[in-house]
Design an enzyme around this catalytic site. Structure first.
Site, PDB file in Angstrom:
ATOM      1  N   PHE A 141       0.640  -1.016   0.458  1.00 10.87           N
ATOM      2  CA  PHE A 141      -0.318  -0.200   0.226  1.00 10.87           C
ATOM      3  C   PHE A 141       0.473   1.052  -0.339  1.00 10.87           C
ATOM      4  O   PHE A 141       1.627   1.516   1.148  1.00 10.87           O
ATOM      5  CB  PHE A 141      -1.131   0.565   1.021  1.00 10.87           C
ATOM      6  CG  PHE A 141      -1.831   1.194   1.064  1.00 10.87           C
ATOM      7  CD1 PHE A 141      -3.030   1.139  -0.357  1.00 10.87           C
ATOM      8  CD2 PHE A 141      -1.832   2.540   1.455  1.00 10.87           C
ATOM      9  CE1 PHE A 141      -3.910   2.201   0.371  1.00 10.87           C
ATOM     10  CE2 PHE A 141      -2.638   3.670   1.347  1.00 10.87           C
ATOM     11  CZ  PHE A 141      -3.497   3.595   0.906  1.00 10.87           C
ATOM     12  N   ASP A 226       9.475   2.992   2.104  1.00 12.63           N
ATOM     13  CA  ASP A 226       8.321   3.512   2.629  1.00 12.63           C
ATOM     14  C   ASP A 226       7.355   3.402   4.266  1.00 12.63           C
ATOM     15  O   ASP A 226       7.148   2.666   4.355  1.00 12.63           O
ATOM     16  CB  ASP A 226       6.956   3.554   1.377  1.00 12.63           C
ATOM     17  CG  ASP A 226       5.282   3.973   1.930  1.00 12.63           C
ATOM     18  OD1 ASP A 226       5.000   4.569   2.932  1.00 12.63           O
ATOM     19  OD2 ASP A 226       4.588   4.223   0.629  1.00 12.63           O
ATOM     20  N   LYS A 255       2.071  11.216   7.263  1.00 21.84           N
ATOM     21  CA  LYS A 255       1.362  10.803   8.088  1.00 21.84           C
ATOM     22  C   LYS A 255       1.548  11.420   9.577  1.00 21.84           C
ATOM     23  O   LYS A 255       1.501  12.419   9.992  1.00 21.84           O
ATOM     24  CB  LYS A 255       1.377   9.239   8.767  1.00 21.84           C
ATOM     25  CG  LYS A 255       0.614   8.335   7.323  1.00 21.84           C
ATOM     26  CD  LYS A 255      -0.154   7.277   7.546  1.00 21.84           C
ATOM     27  CE  LYS A 255      -1.326   6.976   6.759  1.00 21.84           C
ATOM     28  NZ  LYS A 255      -0.857   6.146   6.251  1.00 21.84           N
TER      29      LYS A 255
HETATM   30  C1  LIG Z   1      -1.344   5.777   4.106  1.00 23.13           C
HETATM   31  C2  LIG Z   1       0.046   5.546   3.750  1.00 23.13           C
HETATM   32  C3  LIG Z   1       0.336   5.769   2.301  1.00 23.13           C
HETATM   33  C4  LIG Z   1      -0.811   7.257   1.706  1.00 23.13           C
HETATM   34  O1  LIG Z   1      -0.543   8.414   2.293  1.00 23.13           O
HETATM   35  P1  LIG Z   1      -1.504   9.530   1.878  1.00 23.13           P
HETATM   36  O2  LIG Z   1      -1.258  10.336   3.653  1.00 23.13           O
HETATM   37  O3  LIG Z   1      -3.050   8.828   1.964  1.00 23.13           O
HETATM   38  O4  LIG Z   1      -1.828   9.918   1.414  1.00 23.13           O
HETATM   39  C5  LIG Z   1       1.130   5.882   1.521  1.00 23.13           C
HETATM   40  N1  LIG Z   1       2.042   4.745   2.487  1.00 23.13           N
HETATM   41  C6  LIG Z   1       2.164   3.797   3.298  1.00 23.13           C
HETATM   42  C7  LIG Z   1       2.681   3.098   3.686  1.00 23.13           C
HETATM   43  C8  LIG Z   1       0.572   4.208   4.015  1.00 23.13           C
HETATM   44  O5  LIG Z   1       0.807   3.749   5.077  1.00 23.13           O
END
Ligand SMILES: *Cc1c(COP(=O)(O)O)cnc(C)c1O
Length: 400
Positions: A141, A226, A255
């Site tokens: 994700f 990520d 985040k």
């Molecule tokens: C939440 C998340 C995203 C996307 O972030 P948004 O601020 O919702 O665009 C990308 N990678 C990971 C691992 C995430 O948990």
């Protein structure tokens, strides 16, 4: 004042149905607790998917935001502002890197990392233009943009949003042999979550991340981690990669960087990587704005003390010990995770993840299900041990 049913009815009528929220309408929040429009209190065991690592209404973060609100909130990058250099310097230092490229949301930071890797591939590595490949993991994700969903393996996220962006190779998560086979001379980057959050808090096998590090170094490929959800304290370290002593080439952050106050994201790397950008080649109207920088600077200062990482370690050990006792008791088939972060697989016959989440809500605990039979626990790192234990009591009662 609106009742819960009224609010849900008009939200259903006037918002696109991209989410299926639990039927609770939050009106205020403090620390690890939220209060709904009818005055009921709930323990927040999701923490905005880690965006609220420091809790709701964190004093230091609210004060930093308030002070900045009174001074200047937005300049655009057409001009310098007096929080920008500090933000970039401090974030780079926290990551042990040289340069920062600020954006707003996580998906934008992932997009930025993809552009960075491609440009680096063409201009530094010497990949023929238009041939760059990025290797990603199945069940990833990384966000919701058209390019990012192009390399998703989740049908809901991907189907009917094509045509898809080419240039991505998908391999099973945790499989070094498959990864090694997928890397060619045109591969510019490997993009991975060090722990897959949405997939159900999947921790890769021991040695995987260090293996990825070794492989990418040998083959002149960027390792892009990520850490949007796993980073900034959640797992008990500043970065989840640290659990294997791994330093990626590129950190992708978001985040918690915005302290639950404003969206702040960033790509962080050394000069030989982020130095590929020239004026006009990437940007964002809001990226690196004064308010974002002020809040993120406070987040960085809080992380530098190590106290949140330590809390996540100690409370996380307790959480995983208690959850471990549920495994084999009939209702729980597996528990995964690190620090204050857990994926709990509910046994067939004990309700879907959604049903368990609804029952927990009725008992005053808010969690989120994923992939049908899993619930995710990720309370704010400021949660007290007593509140965590109370939340666990509710989970045991629901599963009994
Ligand atoms: C939440 C998340 C995203 C996307 O972030 P948004 O601020 O919702 O665009 C990308 N990678 C990971 C691992 C995430 O948990």
């Amino acid at each position: 004042m609106s009742t819960t049913a009224d609010v849900i009815r008009s939200a259903d009528a006037h918002s696109a149905h991209t989410y299926h929220p639990l039927p609770v309408v939050v009106a205020s929040a403090d620390g690890a607790w939220m209060t709904d429009v009818e005055g009921r209190r709930y323990l927040d065991m999701l923490a905005g998917y880690s965006a609220l690592n420091f809790g709701h209404g964190n004093r230091r973060l609210i004060d930093a935001a308030r002070a900045q609100l009174e001074r200047v909130t937005l300049t655009s990058r057409a001009f310098h502002h007096d929080r920008f250099a500090d933000f970039c310097t401090e974030l780079a230092a926290l990551c042990g890197k040289e340069m920062v490229l600020p954006m707003n949301t996580g998906a934008e930071a992932v997009e930025t990392a993809v552009k960075t890797a491609r440009k680096w591939g063409y201009e530094v590595k010497g990949v023929p233009d238009g041939h760059a490949k990025i290797v990603v993991a199945a069940d990833n994700f990384h966000g919701r943009t058209t390019t990012v969903v192009s390399f998703s393996t989740d049908h809901d996220a991907r189907d009917h949003f094509g045509p898809y962006t080419p240039g991505f190779e998908i391999v099973p998560y945790g499989d070094l042999t498959a990864l090694s086979r997928a890397v060619t001379e045109n591969t510019v980057a490997v993009l991975l979550e060090p722990i897959q959050g949405e997939a159900g808090v999947l921790v890769p096998p021991a040695g995987y991340l260090s293996g990825v590090r070794e492989l990418t170094r040998e083959r002149n490929v960027l390792f892009m981690a990520d850490e949007i959800q796993s980073g900034l304290g959640r797992t008990g370290r500043t970065f989840a990669c640290e659990h294997e002593g791994v330093v990626p080439d590129v950190y992708i952050l978001g985040k918690a960087l915005g302290g639950g106050v404003v969206p702040v994201s960033a790509v962080v790397a050394d000069r030989d990587v982020l130095g590929v950008f020239r004026p006009g080649q990437h940007g964002s109207t809001f990226g690196g704005n004064p308010l974002a920088c002020a809040v993120a600077l406070e987040v960085i200062a809080m992380l530098r003390t190590g106290e949140f990482q330590q809390r996540a370690t100690e409370l996380g050990d307790h959480l995983h010990h208690e959850l471990g006792l549920l495994v084999g008791g009939g209702a729980v088939t597996a528990v995964r995770g690190r620090g204050l972060w857990a994926g709990v697989d509910i046994a067939p016959g004990h309700g879907t993840g959604r049903e368990v989440s609804e029952k927990l809500m009725e008992r005053g605990v808010l969690v989120k299900d994923t992939h049908g039979s899993t619930i995710r626990l990720a309370p704010p790192l400021v949660i007290s041990k007593e509140d965590l234990d109370w939340g666990l009591d509710q989970l045991r009662a629901v599963l009994a």
